[in-house]
Enzyme design. Structure first.
Site, short mmCIF file in Angstrom:
data_model
loop_
_atom_site.label_atom_id
_atom_site.label_comp_id
_atom_site.label_asym_id
_atom_site.label_seq_id
_atom_site.Cartn_x
_atom_site.Cartn_y
_atom_site.Cartn_z
N HIS A 125 1.02 5.70 1.87
CA HIS A 125 1.44 6.67 3.13
C HIS A 125 2.87 7.22 2.58
O HIS A 125 3.29 8.94 2.99
CB HIS A 125 2.58 5.83 3.71
CG HIS A 125 1.59 5.13 4.30
ND1 HIS A 125 0.78 4.84 5.66
CD2 HIS A 125 1.63 3.70 4.00
CE1 HIS A 125 -0.20 4.13 6.10
NE2 HIS A 125 -0.25 3.09 4.96
N ARG A 143 -9.16 8.53 -1.33
CA ARG A 143 -10.18 8.69 -0.23
C ARG A 143 -11.07 9.77 -0.98
O ARG A 143 -10.69 10.36 -1.41
CB ARG A 143 -9.73 9.11 0.88
CG ARG A 143 -9.09 7.98 1.68
CD ARG A 143 -8.51 8.93 2.93
NE ARG A 143 -8.48 7.40 3.47
CZ ARG A 143 -9.23 7.25 5.03
NH1 ARG A 143 -10.62 7.50 4.94
NH2 ARG A 143 -9.05 6.20 5.37
N GLU A 176 -8.51 0.54 -3.81
CA GLU A 176 -9.21 0.40 -2.50
C GLU A 176 -10.18 1.87 -2.33
O GLU A 176 -9.03 3.04 -2.64
CB GLU A 176 -7.92 0.42 -1.17
CG GLU A 176 -8.49 -0.48 0.22
CD GLU A 176 -7.57 0.12 1.45
OE1 GLU A 176 -7.88 0.89 1.88
OE2 GLU A 176 -6.31 -0.32 1.31
N ASN A 204 1.10 -1.47 0.40
CA ASN A 204 -0.23 0.16 0.28
C ASN A 204 0.46 0.81 -0.07
O ASN A 204 2.11 1.85 1.26
CB ASN A 204 -0.67 0.18 1.38
CG ASN A 204 -1.99 0.58 0.98
OD1 ASN A 204 -1.67 2.20 1.07
ND2 ASN A 204 -3.14 0.58 1.54
N HIS A 241 -5.21 3.79 -1.64
CA HIS A 241 -6.83 4.17 -1.23
C HIS A 241 -7.26 5.46 -1.67
O HIS A 241 -6.02 6.70 -1.23
CB HIS A 241 -7.17 3.80 -0.30
CG HIS A 241 -8.15 4.17 0.52
ND1 HIS A 241 -8.48 3.91 1.96
CD2 HIS A 241 -9.46 4.60 0.02
CE1 HIS A 241 -9.78 4.68 2.10
NE2 HIS A 241 -10.19 4.82 1.38
N THR A 250 -8.65 3.08 8.07
CA THR A 250 -9.17 2.27 7.78
C THR A 250 -10.03 2.04 9.42
O THR A 250 -8.71 1.31 9.85
CB THR A 250 -9.46 1.43 6.83
OG1 THR A 250 -9.10 2.16 5.59
CG2 THR A 250 -11.39 0.95 6.28
N HIS A 292 -3.96 -4.78 7.08
CA HIS A 292 -4.30 -3.65 8.06
C HIS A 292 -3.24 -3.54 9.56
O HIS A 292 -3.28 -4.69 9.92
CB HIS A 292 -5.36 -3.39 9.01
CG HIS A 292 -5.74 -2.07 8.88
ND1 HIS A 292 -4.77 -1.46 10.14
CD2 HIS A 292 -6.35 -1.22 7.83
CE1 HIS A 292 -5.87 -0.01 10.11
NE2 HIS A 292 -6.02 0.53 8.83
N GLU A 311 -11.11 -9.79 2.01
CA GLU A 311 -9.40 -9.42 3.16
C GLU A 311 -10.21 -9.08 4.62
O GLU A 311 -10.56 -8.58 5.29
CB GLU A 311 -8.87 -8.07 2.27
CG GLU A 311 -7.73 -7.52 3.02
CD GLU A 311 -6.52 -5.67 2.51
OE1 GLU A 311 -7.46 -5.80 1.55
OE2 GLU A 311 -6.61 -5.57 2.94
N ARG A 348 -6.98 12.97 0.43
CA ARG A 348 -6.17 13.42 1.17
C ARG A 348 -4.65 12.26 1.29
O ARG A 348 -3.50 13.50 1.15
CB ARG A 348 -6.53 12.70 2.99
CG ARG A 348 -6.04 11.32 2.97
CD ARG A 348 -6.67 10.83 4.91
NE ARG A 348 -8.00 11.26 4.54
CZ ARG A 348 -8.14 10.70 6.43
NH1 ARG A 348 -7.33 10.07 7.13
NH2 ARG A 348 -9.45 10.16 6.10
N1 PXP Z 1 -5.95 -3.26 3.66
C1 PXP Z 1 -6.84 -2.35 3.93
C2 PXP Z 1 -8.07 -2.73 3.41
C3 PXP Z 1 -6.30 -1.08 4.46
O1 PXP Z 1 -7.51 0.29 4.13
C4 PXP Z 1 -5.15 -0.34 4.92
C5 PXP Z 1 -4.35 0.82 5.04
O2 PXP Z 1 -4.98 1.59 4.18
C6 PXP Z 1 -3.68 -1.69 4.18
C7 PXP Z 1 -4.45 -2.79 4.12
C8 PXP Z 1 -3.04 -1.52 5.59
O3 PXP Z 1 -3.26 -1.10 6.44
P1 PXP Z 1 -1.51 -0.91 7.57
O4 PXP Z 1 -0.98 0.49 6.30
O5 PXP Z 1 -1.69 -0.84 8.50
O6 PXP Z 1 -0.25 -1.73 6.56
#
Ligand code: PXP
Length: 237
Positions: free
Chosen positions: A10, A45, A70, A7, A43, A101, A191, A151, A49
């Protein structure tokens, strides 16, 4: 062996902190692919953001592995996603006030809406996944409306402070994953997974893919900081 989806939200968060062009999440995505990840997760959003519409278009054009977008069920986002055509979408709940999330989507609650949205993506050949808590009633609902990928939310497992509560959260994830797999679903998880808690989840037999962001990008800061300082010092000298 489970696959790894990275992901890259960040990286975009860091860019947005200055409102400029760098660091570029697309460049990060291409580097993750070079390093061997199996998919890229971003994602889009409602409040944009971090990842924005231009990022998503660029990612769609350049990603060679799998682009997993996402998103919430917001109609504007659904329209954009249908136009862009990622390989997969993962439907998540979204609240403007949240930092990330916070939990799984209730398939039970939004069965009809999800059925309609999933059908519109499936008709375009786009796979649909739902991000859900480790809960059998949610899995049954997903099966009922024909969603083939889930997921499982690992956030509570990741946040568990002691051994006993972690074991309890892990059992929920394992039982749910095994139940869903026995019904023929593709099971992913994610997550809050990091370098200390990932192995136990990766060991669940048959789990397809783990989606990880924050811990990888955090690690990358320290993995790259020495080189970044050395290079700057050289230029100054
Ligand atoms: N899966 C989903 C559905 C998420 O919303 C997120 C966070 O955006 C992640 C995985 C990845 O989570 P993390 O950044 O905590 O590894």
């Amino acid at each position: 062996m489970p696959k790894l989806g990275v992901n890259i939200d960040h990286v975009a968060t860091l860019r947005q902190a200055r409102g400029g062009m760098e660091p570029d999440p697309l460049e990060a995505a291409l580097m993750c692919e070079k390093a061997g990840c199996d998919s890229i997760v971003a994602h889009l959003r409602e409040d944009r953001r971090h990842i924005n519409d231009k990022d998503v278009i660029g990612l769609r054009k350049r990603i060679k592995t799998k682009f997993n977008l996402e998103m919430s069920m917001n109609p504007e986002i659904v329209d954009i996603a249908l136009k862009i055509g990622p390989d997969q979408i993962t439907l998540v709940p979204e609240r403007r006030q949240e930092l990330t999330t916070e939990g799984g989507l209730s398939v039970v609650r939004y069965e009809k809406k999800l059925f309609r949205i999933a059908a519109s993506f499936n008709n375009k050949g786009i796979d649909v996944s739902v991000f859900i808590d480790p809960d059998k009633s949610e899995i049954r609902s997903a099966i009922y409306i024909g969603i083939g990928i889930i997921e499982i939310h690992t956030g509570n497992y990741s946040l568990a402070l002691d051994k006993k509560s972690r074991a309890k959260e892990f059992k929920k994830i394992k039982d749910s994953a095994e139940y869903a797999m026995s019904k023929g679903l593709i099971v992913n998880a994610g997550h809050g997974l990091n370098y200390t808690n990932v192995k136990q989840i990766a060991n669940i037999k048959g789990i397809n893919e783990l989606n990880i962001g924050h811990s990888i990008i955090s690690k990358a800061v320290f993995a790259g900081l020495k080189n970044a300082v050395t290079e700057m010092k050289k230029l100054i000298n």
